[in-house]
Scaffold this motif. Structure first.
Motif, PDB file in Angstrom:
ATOM      1  N   MET A  36       0.571  -0.676  -0.113  1.00  0.00           N
ATOM      2  CA  MET A  36       0.015  -0.367   0.227  1.00  0.00           C
ATOM      3  C   MET A  36       0.437   0.917  -0.130  1.00  0.00           C
ATOM      4  N   ALA A  37       0.757   2.201  -0.765  1.00  0.00           N
ATOM      5  CA  ALA A  37       1.132   3.386  -0.736  1.00  0.00           C
ATOM      6  C   ALA A  37       1.380   4.421   0.295  1.00  0.00           C
ATOM      7  N   ARG A  38       2.298   4.694   0.481  1.00  0.00           N
ATOM      8  CA  ARG A  38       2.506   5.542   1.818  1.00  0.00           C
ATOM      9  C   ARG A  38       1.770   6.981   1.490  1.00  0.00           C
ATOM     10  N   ARG A  39       1.712   7.606   2.445  1.00  0.00           N
ATOM     11  CA  ARG A  39       0.701   8.946   2.294  1.00  0.00           C
ATOM     12  C   ARG A  39       1.214  10.440   2.560  1.00  0.00           C
ATOM     13  N   GLU A  40       1.528  11.384   2.282  1.00  0.00           N
ATOM     14  CA  GLU A  40       2.204  12.692   3.174  1.00  0.00           C
ATOM     15  C   GLU A  40       0.840  12.836   3.715  1.00  0.00           C
ATOM     16  N   ARG A  41       1.445  13.569   4.835  1.00  0.00           N
ATOM     17  CA  ARG A  41       0.676  14.366   5.934  1.00  0.00           C
ATOM     18  C   ARG A  41       1.288  15.795   6.387  1.00  0.00           C
ATOM     19  N   VAL A  42       0.010  16.955   5.865  1.00  0.00           N
ATOM     20  CA  VAL A  42       0.794  18.447   5.574  1.00  0.00           C
ATOM     21  C   VAL A  42       0.205  18.575   7.260  1.00  0.00           C
ATOM     22  N   MET A  43       1.397  19.484   8.266  1.00  0.00           N
ATOM     23  CA  MET A  43       1.242  19.771   9.418  1.00  0.00           C
ATOM     24  C   MET A  43       1.451  21.197   9.100  1.00  0.00           C
ATOM     25  N   ARG A  44       0.603  22.092  10.091  1.00  0.00           N
ATOM     26  CA  ARG A  44       0.227  23.555   9.379  1.00  0.00           C
ATOM     27  C   ARG A  44       0.753  24.355  11.693  1.00  0.00           C
ATOM     28  N   MET A  45       1.505  25.109  11.146  1.00  0.00           N
ATOM     29  CA  MET A  45       1.916  25.657  12.913  1.00  0.00           C
ATOM     30  C   MET A  45       2.030  27.051  12.578  1.00  0.00           C
ATOM     31  N   SER A  46       1.293  27.487  13.282  1.00  0.00           N
ATOM     32  CA  SER A  46       1.199  29.395  13.296  1.00  0.00           C
ATOM     33  C   SER A  46       0.468  29.801  14.585  1.00  0.00           C
ATOM     34  N   VAL A  47       1.497  30.220  15.663  1.00  0.00           N
ATOM     35  CA  VAL A  47       1.417  31.045  16.643  1.00  0.00           C
ATOM     36  C   VAL A  47       0.593  32.160  16.101  1.00  0.00           C
ATOM     37  N   GLU A  48      -0.077  32.698  15.156  1.00  0.00           N
ATOM     38  CA  GLU A  48      -0.243  34.042  14.510  1.00  0.00           C
ATOM     39  C   GLU A  48      -2.094  33.910  15.163  1.00  0.00           C
ATOM     40  N   LEU A  49      -2.402  32.711  14.523  1.00  0.00           N
ATOM     41  CA  LEU A  49      -3.695  32.793  13.825  1.00  0.00           C
ATOM     42  C   LEU A  49      -4.971  33.228  15.840  1.00  0.00           C
ATOM     43  N   PRO A  50      -4.245  32.998  16.816  1.00  0.00           N
ATOM     44  CA  PRO A  50      -4.356  33.277  17.946  1.00  0.00           C
ATOM     45  C   PRO A  50      -4.326  35.176  18.105  1.00  0.00           C
ATOM     46  N   LEU A  51      -4.004  35.760  17.252  1.00  0.00           N
ATOM     47  CA  LEU A  51      -3.104  37.241  17.440  1.00  0.00           C
ATOM     48  C   LEU A  51      -4.502  37.546  16.441  1.00  0.00           C
ATOM     49  N   TRP A  52      -4.379  37.128  15.608  1.00  0.00           N
ATOM     50  CA  TRP A  52      -5.753  37.936  14.615  1.00  0.00           C
ATOM     51  C   TRP A  52      -7.387  37.531  15.016  1.00  0.00           C
ATOM     52  N   ARG A  53      -7.307  36.130  15.575  1.00  0.00           N
ATOM     53  CA  ARG A  53      -8.511  36.364  16.094  1.00  0.00           C
ATOM     54  C   ARG A  53      -9.051  37.709  17.201  1.00  0.00           C
ATOM     55  N   ALA A  54      -7.463  37.367  18.153  1.00  0.00           N
ATOM     56  CA  ALA A  54      -7.603  38.142  19.622  1.00  0.00           C
ATOM     57  C   ALA A  54      -7.482  40.276  18.248  1.00  0.00           C
ATOM     58  N   LEU A  55      -7.280  40.430  17.326  1.00  0.00           N
ATOM     59  CA  LEU A  55      -7.180  41.622  16.506  1.00  0.00           C
ATOM     60  C   LEU A  55      -8.665  42.011  16.663  1.00  0.00           C
ATOM     61  N   SER A  56      -9.585  40.566  15.777  1.00  0.00           N
ATOM     62  CA  SER A  56     -11.011  40.529  15.736  1.00  0.00           C
ATOM     63  C   SER A  56     -11.903  41.405  16.518  1.00  0.00           C
ATOM     64  N   GLY A  57     -11.173  40.470  17.723  1.00  0.00           N
ATOM     65  CA  GLY A  57     -12.325  40.680  18.885  1.00  0.00           C
ATOM     66  C   GLY A  57     -11.744  42.354  19.510  1.00  0.00           C
ATOM     67  N   TYR A  58     -11.097  42.607  19.301  1.00  0.00           N
ATOM     68  CA  TYR A  58      -9.867  44.089  19.551  1.00  0.00           C
ATOM     69  C   TYR A  58     -11.020  45.069  18.712  1.00  0.00           C
ATOM     70  N   ARG A  59     -10.646  44.732  17.881  1.00  0.00           N
ATOM     71  CA  ARG A  59     -11.341  46.127  16.436  1.00  0.00           C
ATOM     72  C   ARG A  59     -12.961  46.384  16.963  1.00  0.00           C
ATOM     73  N   VAL A  60     -14.148  45.320  17.020  1.00  0.00           N
ATOM     74  CA  VAL A  60     -15.432  45.103  17.557  1.00  0.00           C
ATOM     75  C   VAL A  60     -15.656  46.154  18.562  1.00  0.00           C
ATOM     76  N   LEU A  61     -14.654  45.428  19.615  1.00  0.00           N
ATOM     77  CA  LEU A  61     -15.236  46.273  21.479  1.00  0.00           C
ATOM     78  C   LEU A  61     -14.807  47.523  21.610  1.00  0.00           C
ATOM     79  N   THR A  62     -13.409  47.510  20.418  1.00  0.00           N
ATOM     80  CA  THR A  62     -13.313  49.195  20.543  1.00  0.00           C
ATOM     81  C   THR A  62     -14.110  50.066  19.832  1.00  0.00           C
ATOM     82  N   MET A  63     -14.539  49.239  18.856  1.00  0.00           N
ATOM     83  CA  MET A  63     -15.541  50.344  17.643  1.00  0.00           C
ATOM     84  C   MET A  63     -16.340  50.878  19.160  1.00  0.00           C
ATOM     85  N   LEU A  64     -17.740  49.501  19.318  1.00  0.00           N
ATOM     86  CA  LEU A  64     -18.285  49.702  20.364  1.00  0.00           C
ATOM     87  C   LEU A  64     -17.729  50.875  21.655  1.00  0.00           C
ATOM     88  N   TYR A  65     -16.985  50.878  21.801  1.00  0.00           N
ATOM     89  CA  TYR A  65     -16.514  51.771  22.882  1.00  0.00           C
ATOM     90  C   TYR A  65     -16.228  53.403  23.061  1.00  0.00           C
TER      91      TYR A  65
END
Length: 408
Positions: free
Chosen positions: A1-30
């Motif tokens: 059976m052929a061996r498969r290639e598994r791709v792993m993506r690692m990023s610590v930036e994604l939480p920062l982008w999510r935090a930025l999205s929340g920050y923009r909404v909250l500060t707009m309301l503020y």
């Protein structure tokens, strides 16, 4: 059976982008809330209402733009910063002079920091410094003079954004280093697995052809010579190996990408434990005695096969180095937490330093076919040899981790 290639993506930036999205909404309301509570300070509330309507729609409509670095384009960053600067510059036109003298907030208030932080996360500390500068100038223009609180806020945004941008750059470098290390580890494991398989098959055949050709002479001797050359070349390739260049995403902010070779699942019907005795039984012969327990010795299929292959490699070494007349004994011990297989022979033994020399020459029988297999199973291989008294190889595999580790 052929061996498969598994791709792993690692990023610590994604939480920062999510935090930025929340920050923009909250500060707009503020900012809208500040306008509502200080409505009497506005001499032209209609202009302020129009600006906050634009800010409200812009913030919500551009949320997909601040989900990741790929979506956060340079054009978006420029327009977003222009929205923030426009609010700062409009502030003196819509509020009273007393509001400015009392150090009241600008129209966008702390929403402006979200625009600068987007630059920092996208491009690092240099982009953050670039975006912070016009914000600082606009705040000074809005105040009319460099008041202490204005300078304090400007420096705070400038330093914080640059610090976050620098942290993002360090995180990206760490991700690339980790991706490289994981890929090298995966490539090394695959190389060792191939080295074991090649040693157990191709190299043994080439060595036999070389020996037989030297004995027969003539055309067979030439064939043996060619086989010997190919054996040396193949051993050199196997012992050196090739490590592929580490792969990272085209947009580094997406995180590092690691491609690992994934061992396919066992065929249907082979998920259950395997009796090690059935795999070792073919090794029993006139000069090879097999001693085993009366009850089944159960291991995961992959672990049982690797352990049996290591035993086969040890017996190959006996035949090759101790001679065809040497006797060997295989002892199987089924302990509560581990399985121990001992291979002992009555040959001349191994001279001191010979194993290290053989490994340096690319002869991987002990280094890979035996120790490498056991290491991948989470076990160990111990070799005891006394010149003139034979050699003993003890192979130990823990039951608890054998199945899992063997699939790495």
């Amino acid at each position: 059976m052929a061996r498969r290639e598994r791709v792993m993506r690692m990023s610590v930036e994604l939480p920062l982008w999510r935090a930025l999205s929340g920050y923009r909404v909250l500060t707009m309301l503020y900012a809208v809330g500040l306008f509502a509570t200080a409505y009497d300070d506005f001499e032209r509330p209609g202009v302020a209402v129009a600006y906050f309507a634009v800010l409200f729609v812009w913030t919500l409509a551009t949320l997909p733009r601040v989900q990741n670095a790929a979506a956060c384009t340079k054009r978006f960053l420029a327009v977003d910063l222009a929205v923030a600067l426009s609010g700062i510059v409009l502030t003196p036109l819509v509020v009273s002079e007393q509001h400015i003298q009392d150090g009241g907030p600008t129209l966008p208030s702390i929403w402006t920091a979200g625009s600068v932080l987007a630059f920092a996360i996208k491009g690092g500390w240099r982009w953050a410094a670039f975006a912070s500068t016009p914000v600082a100038v606009a705040n000074l223009i809005e105040r009319g003079h460099p008041a202490r609180d204005t300078v304090h806020n400007v420096i705070l945004v400038w330093v914080a954004s640059i610090a976050i941008g620098y942290v993002v750059e360090v995180a990206r470098a760490s991700e690339r280093t980790l991706a490289r290390a994981l890929e090298i580890e995966a490539a090394t494991r695959e190389r060792e697995r191939l080295a074991r398989d090649i040693h157990d098959g191709v190299l043994q055949v080439l060595a036999m052809v070389q020996r037989r050709g030297a004995v027969l002479g003539g055309e067979a001797g030439e064939l043996g010579r060619l086989a010997g050359e190919q054996e040396v070349a193949l051993r050199t390739l196997v012992s050196g190996g090739l490590v592929p260049v580490s792969r990272v995403s085209e947009d580094l902010a997406d995180g590092a990408v690691v491609r690992l070779v994934e061992v396919p699942e066992e065929p249907a019907g082979s998920d259950g434990p395997v009796d090690l005795r059935t795999l070792l039984a073919p090794y029993a012969a006139a000069k090879v005695a097999l001693a085993e327990p009366g009850a089944p010795v159960l291991l995961e299929p992959a672990a049982a096969r690797e352990l049996a292959a290591a035993v086969g490699a040890a017996l190959d070494n006996v035949r090759r180095h101790a001679g065809e007349e040497a006797r060997a004994w295989i002892l199987v011990e089924d302990e509560p937490g581990e399985v121990i297989v001992t291979v002992r022979d009555d040959g001349p033994g191994i001279p001191e330093g010979r194993l290290a020399q053989a490994e340096g020459e690319g002869r991987l029988g002990v280094a890979q076919s035996i120790r490498g297999r056991l290491r991948d199973l989470g076990g160990r291989a111990e070799l005891i040899s006394t010149p003139g008294q034979g050699t003993e190889v003890e192979l130990t595999v823990p039951k608890a981790v054998a199945g899992k580790d063997s699939r790495r």
